[in-house]
Scaffold this active site. Structure first.
Site, PDB file in Angstrom:
ATOM      1  N   GLN A 128      -6.202   8.157 -11.179  1.00 38.76           N
ATOM      2  CA  GLN A 128      -6.178   7.100 -12.134  1.00 38.76           C
ATOM      3  C   GLN A 128      -5.086   7.445 -13.098  1.00 38.76           C
ATOM      4  O   GLN A 128      -4.935   8.488 -13.525  1.00 38.76           O
ATOM      5  CB  GLN A 128      -7.570   6.868 -13.084  1.00 38.76           C
ATOM      6  CG  GLN A 128      -8.757   6.333 -12.216  1.00 38.76           C
ATOM      7  CD  GLN A 128      -9.923   6.993 -13.165  1.00 38.76           C
ATOM      8  OE1 GLN A 128     -10.430   7.653 -12.847  1.00 38.76           O
ATOM      9  NE2 GLN A 128     -10.259   6.124 -14.154  1.00 38.76           N
ATOM     10  N   GLY A 129      -4.397   6.207 -13.567  1.00 39.09           N
ATOM     11  CA  GLY A 129      -3.267   6.756 -14.649  1.00 39.09           C
ATOM     12  C   GLY A 129      -3.869   5.578 -15.857  1.00 39.09           C
ATOM     13  O   GLY A 129      -3.486   4.557 -15.964  1.00 39.09           O
ATOM     14  N   GLU A 246     -17.420   4.873 -13.881  1.00 37.14           N
ATOM     15  CA  GLU A 246     -17.188   6.421 -14.153  1.00 37.14           C
ATOM     16  C   GLU A 246     -18.491   6.877 -14.912  1.00 37.14           C
ATOM     17  O   GLU A 246     -18.851   8.117 -14.588  1.00 37.14           O
ATOM     18  CB  GLU A 246     -15.746   6.328 -14.701  1.00 37.14           C
ATOM     19  CG  GLU A 246     -15.646   7.848 -15.276  1.00 37.14           C
ATOM     20  CD  GLU A 246     -13.870   8.164 -15.592  1.00 37.14           C
ATOM     21  OE1 GLU A 246     -13.260   7.271 -15.442  1.00 37.14           O
ATOM     22  OE2 GLU A 246     -13.828   9.154 -16.218  1.00 37.14           O
TER      23      GLU A 246
END
Lengths: 380, 325
Positions: A128-129, A246
């Site tokens: 993930q960025g 998440e």
């Protein structure tokens, strides 16, 4: 497939399988547990993930169209629990699968159809960025830009604190497509190949001895519209969706692993430090009970993002208190000659970051105050 | 204020609203027979997962008294086939070297003495000597029985302590939620430095901590109920119930620390409702021996191999039961 029905008997089946396949799976697990540099770590996680997928464990709970054997996230959660509880921690590459796959399925079915089979089977690892050097807790201030050029998007900027970035195959990046002032209303989510021209990635050396994080530089990286996840300027909603998973499923995966750690230590720690052991157990039990309800809500499509902030704080607390008693019982500052010393050292140091990653504890408390306790808008 | 996801609550809100009336009046609260008339036993039977938390969380939030714990214990014993005399039953909860009764009826037909860590309950005659004893909570009459009982044990294949621990865990959670609400409401209107104190992050984060502890208490009380439903009088159910009581103690401890801090000195006065919650919670925490509950949880966890509450198979059966309701 009815997920709850198929969880029945799972524990017995797993036990039998793990005993019969120890020769194959134990070395893969041990390699995955050994701290090592980022790219090597990802390779060992992928190998472990692929083995568990190909033998029909991590394929459970994924739709047949993606190469899974059917069922839903409750079944996946049951499998993660079994693996973690029995000392077979879920490969860390699965963590990001649980964050990104539900968002991909919901917001970009065409990408899910194309890539999920590789992602869930351990053939690819993604990262993930989201965070940037100047956009951490204030994520909506991020500056990485995607600009339209013909029928493509051109991305420029820098991402950091991306988990397992160095060595991963693709990255889901949150970029600005609106003005800087548009804050969270001008963000979009896009999928970038890590080997695309203009992408460079560097591992970050951490005090835990590993390279959990990486920084990603994006210089004139070009992608097509087919790589946009969700609508343009609607990336915040995709990010919020991903963060729910998440903070929810990741917490669930961790609780199973922490139970196994506490169990290994029980005889010694509970005698030497009974009050601390009892408190750590309760922190962990609280996480488990809460996380269980969250997964049910996520699967039912009736979860509430702010509620998951409670899970995240319970996770931070459990990570710390379990690792605190591990270290109080078996100190890690000096090699004690036990074969799991490097693993314990890493786990202890890494647990100190649980109040930062995935949204800091302060951000979670503010979300709870604002949205659960309904204090947002109290005149200041 | 809701500390859980907006999923179907299985009728919790409805039941809670109806049981709140039980604690409206002054005095000793509903007797066993009044609770029976109300239909509490039917609710325990039909929808335990929602009726039990609804009843005891309401009782905590309203500082209610009555034969509610007695009812839950009697329900458990009867469901396991134990024979109890008809009429009011008193409850003596072993704490230290004695046993305490909370707000007992004046002349019960029998007493049940609950033994922590051991199955069944002593069935004692109604004329067992008990004496009133002063406590931190003047709103509850507390009776003390001294000598260890030598009496027949009933329900030897049950663990009535489960019911006591779950009931008290849920009451403490109900108290915690109520304190949180009172403190939150106060912080919204109390102004200092020209603005409501709820606009200060330090105050917001204190309240968030109380919300987290309360949510944890709610979750573990429900997990303990699920274990009780699935595994009855087992060690596993007893352990889960002990953890549920511990979670109630924790929620109460954090909520009172936060509540007193946010409400300020006014909460230290007897005029403020906080005092009532503080005193009741302290009394209930004493009854579950909160002082060493962490150590007891550690010992029990170790004996049982550090069990995870709600293992996958239990989870499956809980979900199955829920869909059958």
């Amino acid at each position: 497939m009815d997920s709850t029905a198929s969880t029945a008997g799972l524990a017995g089946e797993w036990k039998e399988w793990a005993a019969g396949n120890a020769e194959r799976i134990v070395p893969l697990r041990d390699a995955a547990l050994t701290p090592m540099p980022s790219a090597e770590d990802i390779e060992s996680q992928k190998a472990y993930q692929a083995a568990l997928f190909d033998t029909g464990w991590l394929s459970r709970g994924w739709a047949v169209e993606f190469g899974g054997s059917g069922g839903d996230a409750i079944l996946r959660a049951a499998v993660y629990d079994l693996l973690g509880q029995s000392g077979f921690p879920v490969p860390t590459t699965v963590n990001v699968v649980e964050v990104l796959a539900p968002a991909l399925t919901k917001y970009a079915p065409h990408l899910a159809a194309r890539y999920l089979p590789k992602l869930i089977s351990g053939r690819e690892a993604w990262c993930q960025g989201f965070s940037e050097p100047d956009a951490g807790s204030d994520l909506a201030s991020l500056r990485t830009k995607a600009v339209r050029d013909g029928d493509e998007w051109v991305i420029n900027g820098q991402k950091t604190w991306s988990t397992r970035a160095f060595g991963s195959d693709r990255c889901v990046v949150l970029v600005r497509t609106g003005t800087q002032e548009s804050r969270h209303r001008g963000l979009s989510m896009m999928l970038v190949d890590m080997d695309a021209p203009g992408v460079s990635v560097h591992p970050i050396d951490e005090m835990s001895g590993t390279q959990h994080f990486g920084e990603i530089f994006l210089e004139d990286v070009r992608i097509g519209d087919d790589r946009v996840i969700g609508e343009i300027d609607q990336g915040w909603a995709v990010a919020q969706h991903a963060l729910q998973w998440e903070r929810g499923m990741f917490g669930w995966i961790r609780q199973a692993i922490l139970f196994s750690i506490l169990r290994r230590l029980a005889a010694e720690a509970s005698i030497r430090r009974p009050a601390q052991f009892g408190a750590a157990y309760q922190d962990l039990a609280a996480l488990r009970a809460r996380s269980f309800a969250t997964i049910e809500a996520l699967v039912a499509g009736a979860s509430s993002g702010p509620q998951v902030s409670i899970d995240k704080l319970l996770l931070s607390q459990a990570e710390r208190s379990v690792q605190d008693i591990v270290v109080a019982t078996l100190p890690v500052a000096v090699d004690d000659g036990r074969e799991d010393w490097t693993e314990r050292l890493h786990d202890y140091v890494h647990s100190r970051t649980a109040t930062i990653y995935g949204g800091s504890a302060e951000i979670q408390r503010t979300i709870i105050a604002d949205q659960v306790l309904e204090l947002r808008g109290v005149r200041s | 204020m809701r500390l859980s996801h907006p999923v179907d609550d299985g009728g919790y809100a409805e039941i809670r609203e109806s049981v709140e009336h039980l604690f409206d009046g002054e005095g000793e609260g509903p007797s066993l027979s009044e609770l029976d008339d109300f239909g509490i036993f039917d609710m325990f039977e039909a929808v335990p997962d929602v009726a039990v938390p609804a009843l005891f969380e309401a009782q905590g939030a309203q500082l209610g008294t009555g034969a509610t714990i007695e009812a839950f214990v009697v329900h458990g014993l009867r469901a396991a086939g134990a024979k109890l005399p008809p009429g009011e039953i008193g409850l003596l909860l072993e704490v230290g070297d004695g046993a305490l009764g909370l707000a007992p009826r004046s002349a019960p037909v029998a007493w049940l003495r609950i033994r922590p860590g051991r199955p069944g309950a002593f069935l004692l005659p109604g004329d067992t000597p008990v004496a009133p004893v002063a406590s931190i909570d003047p709103a509850v009459s507390v009776e003390k029985a001294d000598a260890a009982a030598d009496a027949p044990v009933i329900g030897a294949d049950t663990r009535p302590e489960c019911h006591v621990h779950i009931a008290i865990g849920a009451q403490l959670t109900g108290i915690a939620e109520r304190i949180l609400t009172v403190a939150r409401d106060h912080a919204r209107i109390r102004e200092q430095f020209g603005r409501p104190i709820a606009s200060f992050q330090a105050v917001q984060h204190l309240l968030a901590d109380a919300a987290v502890a309360t949510a944890a208490g709610q979750g573990l009380v429900r997990a303990a109920l699920a274990e009780l439903r699935v595994s009855g009088g087992s060690e596993r159910a007893a352990f889960a119930a002990l953890v549920g009581a511990g979670a109630g103690v924790r929620a109460f401890t954090v909520a009172t620390r936060v509540g007193l801090q946010v409400l300020g000195a006014v909460a230290y006065t007897t005029e403020h409702e906080f005092a009532g919650y503080f005193r009741r919670g302290q009394l209930l925490a004493h009854v579950v021996s909160a002082a060493d509950i962490d150590e007891r949880i550690a010992a029990a966890a170790c004996t049982a191999g550090v069990p995870e509450i709600l293992p996958v198979d239990t989870w499956h059966r809980v979900a199955e039961g829920r869909s059958a309701l």
